[in-house]
Design a protein around this motif. Structure first.
Motif, mmCIF file in Angstrom:
data_model
loop_
_atom_site.group_PDB
_atom_site.id
_atom_site.type_symbol
_atom_site.label_atom_id
_atom_site.label_comp_id
_atom_site.label_asym_id
_atom_site.label_seq_id
_atom_site.Cartn_x
_atom_site.Cartn_y
_atom_site.Cartn_z
ATOM 1 N N UNK A 47 60.905 -31.151 15.402
ATOM 2 C CA UNK A 47 61.081 -31.868 14.148
ATOM 3 C C UNK A 47 59.826 -31.993 13.311
ATOM 4 N N UNK A 48 58.666 -31.702 13.890
ATOM 5 C CA UNK A 48 57.404 -31.782 13.146
ATOM 6 C C UNK A 48 57.239 -30.535 12.283
ATOM 7 N N UNK A 71 65.284 -23.356 18.253
ATOM 8 C CA UNK A 71 65.674 -22.887 16.929
ATOM 9 C C UNK A 71 64.511 -23.146 15.982
ATOM 10 N N UNK A 72 64.039 -22.109 15.315
ATOM 11 C CA UNK A 72 62.855 -22.222 14.480
ATOM 12 C C UNK A 72 63.174 -21.791 13.060
ATOM 13 N N UNK A 73 62.666 -22.564 12.118
ATOM 14 C CA UNK A 73 62.880 -22.300 10.695
ATOM 15 C C UNK A 73 61.523 -22.003 10.062
ATOM 16 N N UNK A 128 59.281 -25.254 11.341
ATOM 17 C CA UNK A 128 59.795 -26.396 12.094
ATOM 18 C C UNK A 128 60.618 -25.856 13.249
ATOM 19 N N UNK A 129 60.581 -26.556 14.384
ATOM 20 C CA UNK A 129 61.257 -26.065 15.582
ATOM 21 C C UNK A 129 62.003 -27.209 16.261
ATOM 22 N N UNK A 130 63.046 -26.837 16.991
ATOM 23 C CA UNK A 130 63.781 -27.835 17.769
ATOM 24 C C UNK A 130 63.197 -28.020 19.160
ATOM 25 N N UNK A 131 62.189 -27.230 19.501
ATOM 26 C CA UNK A 131 61.538 -27.312 20.809
ATOM 27 C C UNK A 131 60.034 -27.290 20.619
ATOM 28 N N UNK A 132 59.271 -27.841 21.563
ATOM 29 C CA UNK A 132 57.811 -27.789 21.451
ATOM 30 C C UNK A 132 57.336 -26.335 21.360
#
Length: 317
Positions: free
Chosen positions: A292-293, A121-123, A143-147
């Motif tokens: 999260x980064x 999931x990417x914002x 920001x993403x929930x995955x690398x």
């Protein structure tokens, strides 16, 4: 290519296309400079800047109607980049409008991993600001929930002449770079670098774009390693059109600037900062964005009619 020349009577107008609401905003600074942006692709549709005698003219490529971008989806849009390769997925999305005023607008797009073209999931958030310093500021956050190794950049194509059908080959270019980051045949960066000295890629002294473009098979489409990465106070590049007097200065946090002339007989040029290459300590930067980064990047395009001495000297030669 037709440039955008629509007079907008309202600050915001909206219509439905592809079953979704497309919104378009005109930004105007206190100096009278104008830009038009849309939430379709978080895209810059037009930008008008003054020439040496005060005439306001278009300086970026664009289309009159939003629907025309279906055939050229990355033009002016926010794009995802991986090394030098551009992914047009975001440019074909209708973004949410977060906030807008006379000089600034912020767009957001939230992508779910199941769409198949994103990592988790990417914002994504992009803010366009037309400042009173006659600068177009573009602020990117992701920001993403995955690398992920995807980053954000722009698809803006410039022509400072004021006539978007005029060649840019006589415009003078300076790039704050002594090396290029090399691509392989898949347009992936290899980690190798090449010194630009004694090559057509040497713009450490200003030169006309067309002076040596004939020595290249497809014109310029090269990733220049900037001399002062991460220092947005140092210009990355300067473009100067002597006929109109316009000067464009590009600033970025990123270490690499992808410069594309779109062939040898060019009528436009793009400057895409890339989050890749080497840092100020000459160490290869980590391009991975962890869950999260927050990835944050900014690009500033400043317009004046007062060329720096280095440009004046180049034109007088």
């Amino acid at each position: 290519m037709k440039h955008f020349s629509l007079t907008i009577l309202a600050f915001l107008y909206a219509f439905t296309m592809f079953g979704q609401e497309i919104q378009t905003f005109q930004l105007t600074n206190d100096m009278g400079m104008k830009a038009v942006v849309t939430n379709y692709g978080a895209r810059l549709m037009s930008l008008y800047a003054y020439n040496w005698n005060g005439r306001l003219e278009p300086v970026v490529k664009g289309y009159q109607h939003v629907s025309d971008y279906k055939d050229n989806p990355t033009l002016g849009a926010t794009v995802m980049s991986f090394d030098g390769k551009v992914n047009n997925t975001l440019s074909e999305k209708v973004w949410d409008v977060v906030v807008a005023d006379k000089q600034s607008v912020t767009f957001r797009y939230i992508a779910e991993g199941e769409e198949g073209k994103f990592d988790g999931k990417m914002n994504f958030t992009v803010t366009y600001t037309l400042s009173d310093q006659n600068a177009l500021d573009i602020d990117y956050r992701m920001i993403s929930t995955a690398p992920t190794q995807f980053k954000l950049s722009n698809g803006i194509v410039f022509n400072l002449s004021g006539d978007l059908e005029r060649s840019i080959l006589n415009q003078n270019l300076w790039i704050n770079s002594c090396k290029t980051n090399l691509f392989n045949d898949k347009f992936e960066l290899t980690g190798e670098q090449e010194n630009v000295r004694f090559t057509p890629l040497n713009f450490i002294q200003p030169r006309e774009i067309g002076e040596r473009i004939g020595e290249l098979e497809d014109g310029y489409n090269h990733a220049f390693q900037l001399r002062y990465p991460s220092n947005i106070q140092k210009p990355a590049a300067i473009l100067f059109d002597a006929q109109s007097g316009r000067v464009l200065t590009i600033y970025t946090y990123e270490p690499t600037l992808l410069v594309n002339s779109y062939g040898k007989k060019s009528k436009g040029i793009s400057f895409q900062p890339l989050h890749t290459g080497y840092d100020e300590n000459k160490e290869r930067i980590n391009t991975n964005i962890n869950p999260g980064q927050v990835f944050h990047a900014a690009t500033v395009f400043i317009f004046t009619t007062d060329p720096p001495l280095i440009m004046k000297t180049a034109v007088e030669k």
